[in-house]
Design an enzyme around this catalytic site. Structure first.
Site, short mmCIF file in Angstrom:
data_model
loop_
_atom_site.label_atom_id
_atom_site.label_comp_id
_atom_site.label_asym_id
_atom_site.label_seq_id
_atom_site.Cartn_x
_atom_site.Cartn_y
_atom_site.Cartn_z
N VAL A 105 2.04 3.73 -5.73
CA VAL A 105 2.54 2.51 -5.10
C VAL A 105 2.23 2.48 -3.61
O VAL A 105 2.46 3.46 -2.89
CB VAL A 105 4.07 2.38 -5.32
N CYS A 106 1.73 1.31 -3.15
CA CYS A 106 1.59 1.04 -1.72
C CYS A 106 2.15 -0.36 -1.46
O CYS A 106 2.67 -1.00 -2.37
CB CYS A 106 0.14 1.16 -1.26
N GLY A 107 2.05 -0.81 -0.25
CA GLY A 107 2.64 -2.09 0.12
C GLY A 107 2.05 -3.29 -0.60
O GLY A 107 2.78 -4.16 -1.05
#
Length: 89
Positions: A6-8
């Site tokens: 997960v990233c932004g």
């Protein structure tokens, strides 16, 4: 086992993390379904593990999946240490 990176925004950085996680998993002999996404989408998914950084993990507090923290998505040694510590290898 399902792992979500997960990233932004769920695009570039999480894809790099996914590639590095898959590489490390092969190296340590663990098979998993690894996907990447953004933090908003991750909150509605139910993988076994979510790999993200400390800042984004705050948005996932209370999530039923085990959260694995990684500061540098490009550092395979850090990723390997985090996976081994959390996956029992």
């Amino acid at each position: 086992m399902k792992i979500l990176c997960v990233c932004g925004l769920g695009q570039g950085t999480s894809l790099i993390l996914r590639i590095n996680v898959e590489s490390v998993l092969r190296e340590i002999g663990i098979q998993a379904d690894v996907e990447n996404t953004d933090v908003s989408s991750a909150s509605s998914e139910h993988p076994d593990y979510i790999i993200t950084n400390k800042e984004l993990a705050k948005n996932l507090e209370g999530h039923p999946s085990k959260i694995i923290l990684v500061n540098n998505y490009f550092d395979k040694d850090e990723i390997k240490n985090a996976l081994e510590a959390n996956l029992g290898k």
